[in-house]
Motif scaffolding. Structure first.
Motif, short mmCIF file in Angstrom:
data_model
loop_
_atom_site.label_atom_id
_atom_site.label_comp_id
_atom_site.label_asym_id
_atom_site.label_seq_id
_atom_site.Cartn_x
_atom_site.Cartn_y
_atom_site.Cartn_z
N VAL A 1 0.85 -1.20 0.00
CA VAL A 1 0.00 0.00 0.00
C VAL A 1 0.88 1.25 0.00
CG1 VAL A 1 -1.64 1.36 1.36
CG2 VAL A 1 -2.00 -1.09 1.08
N ALA B 1 1.56 -8.79 -0.07
CA ALA B 1 0.12 -8.53 -0.06
C ALA B 1 -0.60 -9.74 -0.63
CB ALA B 1 -0.21 -7.29 -0.91
N HIS C 1 -3.35 -8.76 8.06
CA HIS C 1 -2.75 -7.61 8.74
C HIS C 1 -1.88 -8.04 9.93
CE1 HIS C 1 -5.99 -4.68 7.00
NE2 HIS C 1 -5.04 -4.97 6.14
N ASP D 1 -0.41 -6.61 3.33
CA ASP D 1 -1.48 -5.71 2.87
C ASP D 1 -2.50 -6.53 2.10
OD1 ASP D 1 -0.66 -3.20 3.88
OD2 ASP D 1 0.88 -3.05 2.34
N VAL E 1 -9.46 -1.92 4.88
CA VAL E 1 -8.40 -2.00 3.85
C VAL E 1 -8.37 -0.69 3.08
CG1 VAL E 1 -8.59 -4.51 3.58
CG2 VAL E 1 -9.95 -3.01 2.11
N ARG E 2 -7.21 -0.39 2.55
CA ARG E 2 -7.02 0.87 1.80
C ARG E 2 -7.32 0.68 0.31
NH1 ARG E 2 -6.59 5.82 1.09
NH2 ARG E 2 -4.66 7.00 1.15
#
Length: 268
Positions: free
Chosen positions: A48, A146, A167, A172, A191-192
């Motif tokens: 991220v 990720a 996490h 990610d 989450v982003r």
């Protein structure tokens, strides 16, 4: 809640994935994976963070995919050397890599992920169909930074549990949706990255209109990653007009002799 009517191809992939995970667990238990994690002290590279850095610097954040084949297109790239492709992408300005590890449907391999990551400094997404916590531990052991969680494959309980586990392990998460119903199930996850896949899983057709239609439902704190259907500079320009600055691109790069050069051209 879960997707009660997934497309046939997805049902086929998930059924096979369950067999695959069971076979892996018979060979190496989750306890053994946890031991591998205890021995593995290296930090993840910040998937991220790499995407945010590109966007903050006013560049497109490109997740460049390493993919040999797909169920809809068959073999995509014959001259397939993941380490060379990874270096080409890094030189071409990619923010991150995505590496297909599914064997039966995408001719992928865990070894491809490791080879790609060892050849460059970019963070790497393990692109696979995650249906079991075992695969998340496995991703971390392989060196992934990720994982992908596909909403169409998982229940709400699984989405929450798998995100929390990822996490906890320092990974990610890129959450992938195909339509408004899936997006509504995903928006509250911590989450982003919100991936919008422009491919219709039933027809395999792609349209950027999918991303455009769903943007209004995405909270402002998410980074939208548009996936599939990016082939021309005009496609990139259209997404940027709609304030989408993160892209996951595979096939158009994989068909180029030098994938990194194609990336640089497309996003120049």
């Amino acid at each position: 809640m879960s997707n009660s009517n997934p497309p046939d191809i997805l049902i086929k992939i998930l059924n096979r994935k369950r067999e695959e995970v069971a076979a892996l667990q018979a060979k190496k238990s989750q306890t053994e994976l946890l031991q591998c994690l205890a021995d593995e002290s290296s930090a993840t590279r910040g998937f991220v963070r790499a995407i945010e850095a590109k966007i903050n610097a006013s560049y497109s954040a490109v997740i460049a995919e390493i993919k040999k084949a797909s169920p809809s297109k068959g073999l995509i790239r014959e001259n397939f050397i993941p380490s060379d492709i990874a270096q080409s992408y890094e030189k071409g300005g990619a923010a991150c890599l995505s590496v297909l590890t599914d064997i039966d449907f995408f001719q992928g391999s865990d070894a491809y992920l490791q080879a790609a990551r060892n050849a460059c400094q970019l963070p790497v997404l393990r692109k696979d169909f995650v249906i079991d916590p075992y695969q998340i531990y496995e991703a971390r052991c392989l060196g992934a930074d990720a994982i992908l969680l596909i909403v169409a494959c998982l229940s709400d309980v699984q989405l929450n549990e798998f995100t929390a586990l990822a996490h906890e392990l320092g990974l990610d998460v890129l959450v992938e949706v195909h339509d408004q119903q899936e997006l509504e199930r995903a928006v509250d996850l911590p989450v982003r990255l919100m991936g919008i896949n422009n491919r219709n899983l039933r027809t395999f057709e792609t349209t950027l209109q999918t991303t455009i239609n769903l943007l209004q439902y995405v909270p402002e704190d998410k980074i939208v990653v548009t996936e599939s259907a990016i082939h021309l500079p005009e496609d990139v320009a259209l997404m940027k007009q709609h304030q989408v600055h993160a892209f996951l691109v595979g096939e158009s790069f994989m068909r180029a002799e030098q994938p990194g050069d194609k990336l640089a051209d497309l996003f120049s």
